[in-house]
Design a protein around this motif. Structure first.
Motif, PDB file in Angstrom:
ATOM      1  N   THR A   1      30.204  29.336  19.395  1.00 43.84           N
ATOM      2  CA  THR A   1      31.241  30.123  20.075  1.00 43.84           C
ATOM      3  C   THR A   1      31.512  29.461  21.425  1.00 43.84           C
ATOM      4  N   HIS A   2      32.528  29.933  22.119  1.00 42.28           N
ATOM      5  CA  HIS A   2      32.758  29.424  23.467  1.00 42.28           C
ATOM      6  C   HIS A   2      33.393  30.504  24.323  1.00 42.28           C
ATOM      7  N   THR A   3      33.218  30.377  25.628  1.00 40.12           N
ATOM      8  CA  THR A   3      33.941  31.239  26.558  1.00 40.12           C
ATOM      9  C   THR A   3      34.637  30.335  27.559  1.00 40.12           C
ATOM     10  N   LEU A   4      35.797  30.747  27.994  1.00 41.98           N
ATOM     11  CA  LEU A   4      36.570  29.959  28.945  1.00 41.98           C
ATOM     12  C   LEU A   4      37.471  30.916  29.704  1.00 41.98           C
ATOM     13  N   GLU A   5      37.307  30.965  31.000  1.00 41.80           N
ATOM     14  CA  GLU A   5      38.171  31.797  31.821  1.00 41.80           C
ATOM     15  C   GLU A   5      38.785  30.902  32.889  1.00 41.80           C
ATOM     16  N   ILE A   6      40.072  31.092  33.118  1.00 42.54           N
ATOM     17  CA  ILE A   6      40.789  30.260  34.082  1.00 42.54           C
ATOM     18  C   ILE A   6      41.094  31.094  35.329  1.00 42.54           C
ATOM     19  N   PHE A   7      40.979  30.489  36.480  1.00 38.02           N
ATOM     20  CA  PHE A   7      41.216  31.194  37.737  1.00 38.02           C
ATOM     21  C   PHE A   7      42.348  30.541  38.524  1.00 38.02           C
ATOM     22  N   GLY A   8      43.086  31.353  39.279  1.00 38.67           N
ATOM     23  CA  GLY A   8      44.158  30.826  40.114  1.00 38.67           C
ATOM     24  C   GLY A   8      44.651  31.918  41.047  1.00 38.67           C
ATOM     25  N   THR A   9      45.670  31.607  41.845  1.00 37.89           N
ATOM     26  CA  THR A   9      46.302  32.623  42.687  1.00 37.89           C
ATOM     27  C   THR A   9      47.646  32.964  42.062  1.00 37.89           C
ATOM     28  N   CYS A  10      47.867  34.237  41.746  1.00 35.08           N
ATOM     29  CA  CYS A  10      49.086  34.633  41.030  1.00 35.08           C
ATOM     30  C   CYS A  10      50.309  34.525  41.928  1.00 35.08           C
ATOM     31  N   ALA A  11      51.496  34.528  41.315  1.00 34.11           N
ATOM     32  CA  ALA A  11      52.750  34.372  42.047  1.00 34.11           C
ATOM     33  C   ALA A  11      52.918  35.474  43.090  1.00 34.11           C
ATOM     34  N   ALA A  12      52.566  36.712  42.742  1.00 35.53           N
ATOM     35  CA  ALA A  12      52.724  37.835  43.679  1.00 35.53           C
ATOM     36  C   ALA A  12      51.862  37.627  44.918  1.00 35.53           C
ATOM     37  N   CYS A  13      50.630  37.177  44.714  1.00 34.73           N
ATOM     38  CA  CYS A  13      49.725  36.962  45.846  1.00 34.73           C
ATOM     39  C   CYS A  13      50.202  35.781  46.702  1.00 34.73           C
ATOM     40  N   GLN A  14      50.791  34.759  46.070  1.00 36.89           N
ATOM     41  CA  GLN A  14      51.343  33.643  46.837  1.00 36.89           C
ATOM     42  C   GLN A  14      52.494  34.104  47.699  1.00 36.89           C
ATOM     43  N   ALA A  15      53.363  34.954  47.111  1.00 36.66           N
ATOM     44  CA  ALA A  15      54.517  35.481  47.842  1.00 36.66           C
ATOM     45  C   ALA A  15      54.051  36.353  49.012  1.00 36.66           C
TER      46      ALA A  15
END
Ligand SMILES: [Zn+2]
Ligand SMILES: [Zn+2]
Ligand SMILES: [Zn+2]
Length: 150
Positions: free
Chosen positions: A132-146
């Motif tokens: 099996t595998h797990t993978l989670e991606i992280f970033g700053t969303c458009a709303a938070c950037q705005a």
């Protein structure tokens, strides 16, 4: 993710059936947790789930215990976003997906694509089973950037 009401009911019935077959009792908290988790994607922490249950239904410890019963029977999937809080979502089985999580506001969106098939094939060729595998991606969303710019 939105599902038609009858889908939710079907999931619920199938989940209760799985619990019964695995020898677990259908307690009010377990039923309550499944109701929340089959109708909303989440993923929810145990604390959030406790708040979403009808008031006074059970204590947080019962939520944890019920979640491990649900996890044991593969009805829920535990997500680890690396912040020390486990979050849970209903394991639909047929629908493998990953999450993109905003580092700032913690919002979660589903990623309906997965590129790990070839990796899994590779490790199977190396002789591994139960892959099996797990993978989670992280970033700053458009709303938070705005919001940061404003
Ligand atoms: Zn955000
Ligand atoms: Zn999910
Ligand atoms: Zn995947």
């Amino acid at each position: 993710m939105e599902h038609a009401a009858h889908d939710t009911e079907e999931r619920m019935e199938a989940a209760l059936d799985t619990l019964r077959k695995a020898g677990h009792r259908i307690t009010a908290p377990r039923r309550g947790l499944l109701t929340v988790l089959t109708s909303e994607h989440g993923p929810f922490s145990a604390e959030e789930l406790h708040k979403l249950l009808p008031e006074g239904m059970c204590d947080p410890v019962t939520v944890y215990r019920s979640l491990s019963a649900l996890e044991e029977t593969d009805l829920v999937r535990r997500c680890d976003f690396g912040d020390g809080i486990y979050r849970y979502e209903f394991n639909t089985g047929e629908h493998h997906h990953h999450h993109i999580i905003c580092r700032k506001c913690g919002s979660v969106n589903n990623l309906e694509v997965c590129f790990a098939d070839s990796l899994e094939r590779l490790v199977r060729q190396m002789g591994y089973a139960n892959v099996t595998h797990t993978l989670e991606i992280f970033g700053t969303c458009a709303a938070c950037q705005a919001a940061a710019k404003a």
